[in-house]
Design a protein around this motif. Structure first.
Motif, short mmCIF file in Angstrom:
data_model
loop_
_atom_site.label_atom_id
_atom_site.label_comp_id
_atom_site.label_asym_id
_atom_site.label_seq_id
_atom_site.Cartn_x
_atom_site.Cartn_y
_atom_site.Cartn_z
N ALA A 62 10.19 0.73 -7.45
CA ALA A 62 8.84 0.87 -8.01
C ALA A 62 7.97 1.74 -7.12
CB ALA A 62 8.21 -0.51 -8.18
N SER A 63 8.21 1.69 -5.81
CA SER A 63 7.43 2.53 -4.89
C SER A 63 8.00 3.92 -4.76
CB SER A 63 7.37 1.87 -3.50
OG SER A 63 8.66 1.85 -2.91
N GLY A 64 9.18 4.17 -5.39
CA GLY A 64 9.75 5.51 -5.41
C GLY A 64 10.45 5.91 -4.14
N VAL A 65 10.96 4.95 -3.34
CA VAL A 65 11.56 5.33 -2.07
C VAL A 65 12.98 4.82 -1.89
CG1 VAL A 65 9.35 5.47 -0.89
CG2 VAL A 65 10.57 3.31 -0.90
N SER A 66 13.49 3.97 -2.77
CA SER A 66 14.85 3.46 -2.59
C SER A 66 15.85 4.60 -2.71
CB SER A 66 15.16 2.39 -3.64
OG SER A 66 16.47 1.93 -3.48
N GLY A 67 16.76 4.69 -1.74
CA GLY A 67 17.73 5.77 -1.77
C GLY A 67 17.11 7.12 -1.50
N ALA A 68 16.01 7.15 -0.74
CA ALA A 68 15.32 8.40 -0.46
C ALA A 68 15.32 8.69 1.04
CB ALA A 68 13.87 8.35 -0.97
N TYR A 69 15.39 9.98 1.36
CA TYR A 69 15.29 10.44 2.74
C TYR A 69 14.06 11.35 2.85
CZ TYR A 69 20.07 8.78 3.30
OH TYR A 69 21.19 7.99 3.35
N GLY A 70 13.54 11.46 4.05
CA GLY A 70 12.38 12.32 4.28
C GLY A 70 12.74 13.52 5.13
N LEU A 71 12.13 14.65 4.84
CA LEU A 71 12.29 15.87 5.63
C LEU A 71 10.91 16.34 6.07
CD1 LEU A 71 13.75 18.40 6.76
CD2 LEU A 71 13.54 19.40 4.46
N ILE A 72 10.74 16.53 7.37
CA ILE A 72 9.48 17.05 7.90
C ILE A 72 9.74 18.44 8.49
CG2 ILE A 72 7.64 16.73 9.60
CD1 ILE A 72 8.15 13.72 9.42
N ARG A 116 4.49 8.30 9.87
CA ARG A 116 3.98 6.96 9.55
C ARG A 116 4.14 6.66 8.06
NH1 ARG A 116 -0.22 8.82 13.00
NH2 ARG A 116 -0.14 7.81 15.06
N GLN A 117 3.80 7.64 7.22
CA GLN A 117 3.89 7.43 5.78
C GLN A 117 5.33 7.21 5.33
OE1 GLN A 117 1.85 10.44 3.55
NE2 GLN A 117 -0.10 10.12 4.59
N PHE A 118 6.25 7.99 5.88
CA PHE A 118 7.66 7.80 5.52
C PHE A 118 8.14 6.41 5.94
CE2 PHE A 118 8.82 12.61 5.54
CZ PHE A 118 8.52 12.68 4.19
N VAL A 119 7.77 5.98 7.13
CA VAL A 119 8.19 4.66 7.62
C VAL A 119 7.60 3.56 6.74
CG1 VAL A 119 7.96 3.02 9.54
CG2 VAL A 119 8.60 5.40 9.98
N GLN A 120 6.32 3.68 6.39
CA GLN A 120 5.67 2.67 5.57
C GLN A 120 6.32 2.54 4.19
OE1 GLN A 120 1.57 3.91 5.52
NE2 GLN A 120 1.20 3.26 7.64
N ARG A 121 6.94 3.60 3.74
CA ARG A 121 7.58 3.58 2.43
C ARG A 121 9.07 3.22 2.51
NH1 ARG A 121 3.16 6.36 2.25
NH2 ARG A 121 2.04 6.78 0.31
N ASN A 122 9.47 2.67 3.64
CA ASN A 122 10.86 2.20 3.80
C ASN A 122 11.89 3.28 3.52
OD1 ASN A 122 10.08 -0.45 4.51
ND2 ASN A 122 9.90 -1.02 2.36
N ILE A 123 11.59 4.51 3.99
CA ILE A 123 12.52 5.61 3.80
C ILE A 123 13.84 5.28 4.49
CG2 ILE A 123 12.08 7.03 5.86
CD1 ILE A 123 11.79 8.41 2.34
#
Length: 341
Positions: A62-72, A116-123
């Motif tokens: 629902a938060s749009g982050v399951s199975g997601a990775y972040g790239l900075i 911080r935002q990526f961590v908060q979204r359980n990336i």
């Protein structure tokens, strides 16, 4: 005061089972990669032990982050970072997951906020190219979010990394210019706060010293890794009168700015000035003249990055990937050819 318990995450399951977050994802999603029966059983037992349920998965979805990775990245308008992002997206798609992009716009504050935002979204993990040599990784590490550094690497940090050997690559590029008979070889160096820039300057210097060639301070100019930076640096070098006969630009964007600065002054490349650089995106091929360049292996880097991202928690692995020297008109090569190091 009642403290609300944090929902269990895949990182919690991975720690309990002694596996990577990716393996947990493969079990939960039943793919895209097979998992050994014994490992699958450990993961399923860990899911039950930590209370990671379909409801927690639903919340993540629902938060749009399951199975997601972040790239900075520090600047997505840079063709090298854009090409890197494209290859990473291909690698993520092969895993059946998605890649969320964060552009720090060369801002340290914005970079820290993205982490911080990526961590908060359980990336599930972060791929990271920092704006300097002090990446903000502790927030992610404290939350058990795996991090892999790309391109701009600080091996003192307790996170995995992958990059080319920038010293060797810059030395090879400079030695090629020396092989063409050039003896007055300058450098457009990168920002001094980046170890990548320092390594490339070191490689240039090693090649010059090994060949017994003079290093003229008037031919060395530091500039941002940008077209504007390359143009300004080249202009400053040209205006000093005693011009070098060859220049090593520390990245492709600088080289493009250099080519422009030469063109407006009627300096012919390679007849009056030989040029070679590092990165090797399509921009090098379609420059006028086409740029000779050290090509970074983006596909290899992307695949290796996700392999590192799924290593067991607490394991920092540093990998060095190969590079290719691709020769075109800007250095005086009449025919394209490749030399792999």
């Amino acid at each position: 005061m009642i403290t609300k318990k944090r929902p269990a995450t895949r990182a919690d399951v991975a720690r309990e089972a002694g596996t990577s977050v990716a393996v947990v994802s493969y079990v939960v999603n039943d793919g895209p990669r097979p998992v050994a029966m014994a490992t699958r059983r450990r993961v399923l037992d860990a899911i039950e032990a930590v209370g990671y349920s379909p409801n927690s998965i639903a919340r993540a979805l629902a938060s749009g982050v399951s199975g997601a990775y972040g790239l900075i990245v520090p600047d997505i308008s840079n063709a090298f970072f854009a090409a890197m992002a494209h290859k990473l997206e291909d690698a993520v798609a092969a895993l059946g997951t998605v890649l969320l992009l964060g552009d720090s716009a060369e801002s340290k504050d914005r970079e820290n906020e993205l982490v911080r935002q990526f961590v908060q979204r359980n990336i599930d993990g972060i791929l990271y190219i920092g704006v300097d040599d002090d990446p903000c990784v502790q927030i992610a590490l404290d939350a058990s979010v795996p991090v892999v550094m790309l391109d701009r690497v600080d091996r003192a940090k307790p996170v995995s990394s992958i990059a080319i050997d920038n010293v060797a690559a810059a030395r090879a590029a400079t030695e090629h210019l020396i092989g063409h008979g050039h003896t007055r070889i300058g450098i457009i160096a990168g920002p001094p706060q980046l170890s990548t820039a320092d390594d490339r300057t070191t490689g240039w210097r090693q090649a010059m010293e090994s060949a017994g060639l003079p290093i003229d301070r008037a031919w060395r100019y530091e500039a941002p890794f940008s077209r504007r930076g390359g143009e300004s640096a080249a202009s400053a070098i040209f205006e000093r009168g005693h011009r070098p006969d060859a220049l090593f630009a520390s990245n492709e964007q600088q080289a493009l700015g250099l080519v422009h600065a030469a063109a407006v002054r009627g300096i012919r490349i390679p007849d009056d000035l030989a040029v070679i650089t590092i990165d090797g995106t399509d921009d090098s091929e379609f420059a006028n003249p086409a740029l000779s360049t050290v090509v970074q292996p983006l596909e290899e880097t992307a695949k290796s990055a996700f392999d590192l991202l799924t290593q067991p928690s607490g394991t920092a692995v540093h990998r060095t990937c190969t590079y290719t020297l691709r020769l075109r008109q800007s250095c005086g090569a009449h025919h394209s050819r490749k030399e792999t190091r």
